[in-house]
Design an enzyme around this catalytic site. Structure first.
Site, PDB file in Angstrom:
ATOM      1  N   THR A 140      -6.103  -0.662  11.775  1.00  0.00           N
ATOM      2  CA  THR A 140      -6.426  -0.452  10.361  1.00  0.00           C
ATOM      3  C   THR A 140      -6.392  -1.732   9.534  1.00  0.00           C
ATOM      4  OG1 THR A 140      -4.117   0.090   9.848  1.00  0.00           O
ATOM      5  CG2 THR A 140      -5.593   1.926  10.399  1.00  0.00           C
ATOM      6  N   CYS A 154       0.856  -1.181   0.000  1.00  0.00           N
ATOM      7  CA  CYS A 154       0.000   0.000   0.000  1.00  0.00           C
ATOM      8  C   CYS A 154       0.893   1.232   0.000  1.00  0.00           C
ATOM      9  CB  CYS A 154      -0.921  -0.003   1.218  1.00  0.00           C
ATOM     10  SG  CYS A 154      -0.061   0.130   2.805  1.00  0.00           S
ATOM     11  N   HIS A 174      -0.731  -6.218  19.117  1.00  0.00           N
ATOM     12  CA  HIS A 174      -0.228  -5.703  17.846  1.00  0.00           C
ATOM     13  C   HIS A 174       0.324  -4.302  18.055  1.00  0.00           C
ATOM     14  CE1 HIS A 174      -0.206  -4.212  13.694  1.00  0.00           C
ATOM     15  NE2 HIS A 174      -0.247  -5.474  13.306  1.00  0.00           N
ATOM     16  N   SER A 227       2.190  -5.317   3.222  1.00  0.00           N
ATOM     17  CA  SER A 227       3.611  -5.154   3.536  1.00  0.00           C
ATOM     18  C   SER A 227       4.506  -6.018   2.645  1.00  0.00           C
ATOM     19  CB  SER A 227       3.868  -5.516   5.010  1.00  0.00           C
ATOM     20  OG  SER A 227       3.233  -4.607   5.873  1.00  0.00           O
ATOM     21  N   SER A 235      -0.954  -8.856  10.170  1.00  0.00           N
ATOM     22  CA  SER A 235      -2.385  -8.961  10.466  1.00  0.00           C
ATOM     23  C   SER A 235      -3.220  -8.839   9.205  1.00  0.00           C
ATOM     24  CB  SER A 235      -2.780  -7.867  11.462  1.00  0.00           C
ATOM     25  OG  SER A 235      -4.164  -7.887  11.712  1.00  0.00           O
ATOM     26  N   ASN A 236      -2.894  -7.873   8.334  1.00  0.00           N
ATOM     27  CA  ASN A 236      -3.726  -7.683   7.136  1.00  0.00           C
ATOM     28  C   ASN A 236      -3.626  -8.891   6.210  1.00  0.00           C
ATOM     29  OD1 ASN A 236      -2.111  -6.900   4.451  1.00  0.00           O
ATOM     30  ND2 ASN A 236      -0.957  -6.105   6.196  1.00  0.00           N
ATOM     31  N   HIS A 267       5.849  -5.516   8.293  1.00  0.00           N
ATOM     32  CA  HIS A 267       5.836  -6.946   8.591  1.00  0.00           C
ATOM     33  C   HIS A 267       6.201  -7.750   7.353  1.00  0.00           C
ATOM     34  CE1 HIS A 267       3.097  -6.234  12.290  1.00  0.00           C
ATOM     35  NE2 HIS A 267       4.365  -6.259  12.624  1.00  0.00           N
ATOM     36  N   GLU A 288       0.468  -1.649  16.303  1.00  0.00           N
ATOM     37  CA  GLU A 288      -0.390  -0.522  15.953  1.00  0.00           C
ATOM     38  C   GLU A 288      -1.422  -0.263  17.038  1.00  0.00           C
ATOM     39  OE1 GLU A 288      -3.984   0.541  12.942  1.00  0.00           O
ATOM     40  OE2 GLU A 288      -2.348  -0.629  12.076  1.00  0.00           O
ATOM     41  N   CYS A 324       2.049   5.586   9.062  1.00  0.00           N
ATOM     42  CA  CYS A 324       1.080   5.738   7.975  1.00  0.00           C
ATOM     43  C   CYS A 324       0.033   6.775   8.355  1.00  0.00           C
ATOM     44  CB  CYS A 324       0.410   4.399   7.704  1.00  0.00           C
ATOM     45  SG  CYS A 324      -0.945   4.499   6.498  1.00  0.00           S
TER      46      CYS A 324
END
Length: 513
Positions: A336, A152, A271, A473, A411-412, A182, A273, A243
């Site tokens: 996020t 991203c 996490h 990532s 995570s994403n 990550h 974030e 970000c």
């Protein structure tokens, strides 16, 4: 040795909620800051300390009209807690002369990223697939690339700023307060560039290697207010790659705190974030999923066993959290990278609960929500849903299997794996090409819930369509290396896809990035 404890080694509640400190703590910190700021002649020079940056906003947030340390009128009780203005502090870092939060678009850094394969593919297989409608045919294999995948904008921005820091400060020690993103290959590249990654050990993070005048990079998913304050007081040069979407979440919880709402954060409490986001809140509760949110809402409506509630959220709430008092006004925020649909369901459930508890006419007084779902996360999830035809919205045949590429601690990426896996479509999540053994036709892959398994034989004979996506990532080169292994299973003599250098003239970020 200077350690900073992270949530893997200490419950979140035990870390004294970085965004909330007592007046005594603040006074003690202010009195001790000089040991970090001394320039050798007893003066502080022009370097702003944490206490100096925050002094104005701190007095305002006391609710007393008095600055810290000032005597209160006789008979007035001092405030039990003073909320540190993390948002104002972060903005104030711009005044220190030791803070960078924008990329420089340095040509040498961009060229090195191209050489290292830590950016978008410009000439390789992924670039060529973009020119071919996100499709590729090899032997009897059809590869379909998701419409939105991979890096991203925020992640590429963070990596670029790390490369630029190395170019800009060639002789200085550089540290990152965690993995920059990550992805194991990208983090290894930074280590090879002599950038020290401060990882979490059994005793937390060890910052003893960080010295005054060093450069410290804050990663893409941010750093807690406590860490930023520590770095500022140590007089390091801060390169903040956080970000902007993460910053948007921080602003949301800060607004909730200013209006005395408890922040309900949809995320994973350990996490990085979420740890950072919680540090900008005053009072917070972290819910992992819809099931935990339902438990929370049942408690709001019906009450329950207070100790059971505290045990349930033991590692996921602010210090001193009291469900009898702290759930009268709540606001929603999210990590996020969580599943968009689940965050939306959680929001609707909280809204319905507060409306039922306090009445529709009083909803605005008791519930706050701001859309903090990251566009890039949403686009990647939507693209996988479309490619796998999970919703059956179009007359299209889904691929025979999905291949998901991304760090195992991402995570994403885990949610990209979760979508086809939950739909019953065979899906294989790998973090690098090393997971694929072309000679043995086997693959070591991770399931959405975390189990690492090996499948052998993996690719069946005959025509096969493989859907491909990658986490936010994941650089394009990682996907290309995995597909090289896939093609080698079909043809052991395969030597790779030849680069098309003419695509450099057409270089642009792919759609959905």
């Amino acid at each position: 040795m200077q350690h900073y404890v992270q949530p893997l080694t200490m419950p979140l509640a035990a870390r004294a909620s970085p965004g909330v400190e007592s007046a005594e703590d603040l006074l003690q910190r202010a009195s001790s800051n000089g040991s970090h700021r001394s320039n050798g002649n007893g003066s502080n020079g022009n370097v702003a300390s944490t206490s100096e940056i925050a002094s104005t906003s701190q007095a305002a947030s006391n609710g007393t009209g008095h600055s810290n340390g000032a005597s209160l009128p006789e008979g007035t009780d001092p405030p039990a807690k003073v909320r540190f203005d993390g948002r104002g502090f972060r903005r104030g870092l711009n005044k220190t002369g030791r803070y960078t939060r924008q990329p420089r678009n340095d040509a040498a850094s961009l060229a090195l990223m191209e050489e290292h394969g830590t950016g978008y593919s410009s000439t390789g297989l992924i670039a060529q697939m973009r020119e071919n409608g996100n499709m590729w045919q090899f032997k009897n294999l059809t590869i379909k690339l998701a419409d939105a995948y991979g890096y991203c904008w925020g992640v590429e921005r963070a990596v670029q700023m790390a490369y630029e820091a190395r170019q800009r400060y060639p002789e200085q020690r550089i540290h990152v307060t965690n993995e920059i993103i990550h992805n194991p290959a990208v983090n290894q590249r930074l280590k090879e560039m002599d950038i020290n990654i401060i990882e979490t050990g059994k005793e937390g993070k060890d910052f003893s290697a960080v010295k005054s005048e060093d450069v410290v990079i804050l990663p893409a998913f941010g750093a807690s207010v406590s860490e930023m304050r520590m770095m500022n007081d140590m007089r390091v040069q801060i390169v903040d790659t956080t970000c902007p979407w993460v910053s948007k979440v921080w602003n949301a919880v800060d607004n909730q705190a200013r209006k005395q709402h408890t922040s309900v954060i949809h995320g994973k409490y350990s996490h990085e974030e979420t740890v950072a986001t919680a540090s900008f809140a005053a009072t917070y509760l972290i819910v992992r999923d819809l099931e935990q949110t339902q438990y929370l809402c049942d408690y709001i409506l019906n009450g329950g066993n207070k100790q059971h509630f505290l045990d349930t959220f033991e590692n996921a709430m602010s210090e001193g959290f009291d469900p009898e008092q702290d759930l009268e006004r709540v606001g929603l925020a999210n990590q996020t990278t969580m599943l968009r649909n689940e965050t939306m369901q959680i929001g609707k459930l909280l809204e319905k609960t507060m409306m039922k508890r306090y009445g529709p006419e009083n909803l605005k007084e008791h519930y706050m929500v701001l859309d903090t779902i990251c566009d890039a996360t949403q686009e990647r999830q939507d693209a996988v849903t479309k490619l796998a035809n999970v919703d059956k919205m179009v007359e299209a045949t889904p691929p025979d299997m999905m291949l998901v590429v991304g760090g195992f601690n991402s995570s994403n990426t885990s949610h990209l794996q979760e979508i086809p896996e939950n739909a019953g479509l065979p899906s294989f999540w790998v973090n690098a090409a090393a997971c694929v053994d072309a000679d043995a036709n086997s693959i070591q892959h991770k399931l959405a819930h975390g189990e690492l398994v090996t499948t052998q034989p993996w690719l069946p004979d005959g025509p096969l369509t493989i859907g491909v996506t990658s986490g936010a990532s994941t650089p394009d080169s990682a996907v290309e290396q995995v597909l090289d292994k896939v093609f080698r299973i079909r043809d052991p003599s395969f030597k790779g896809i030849e680069a098309r250098m003419e695509l450099l003239k057409l270089k642009k970020a792919p759609t959905g990035h």
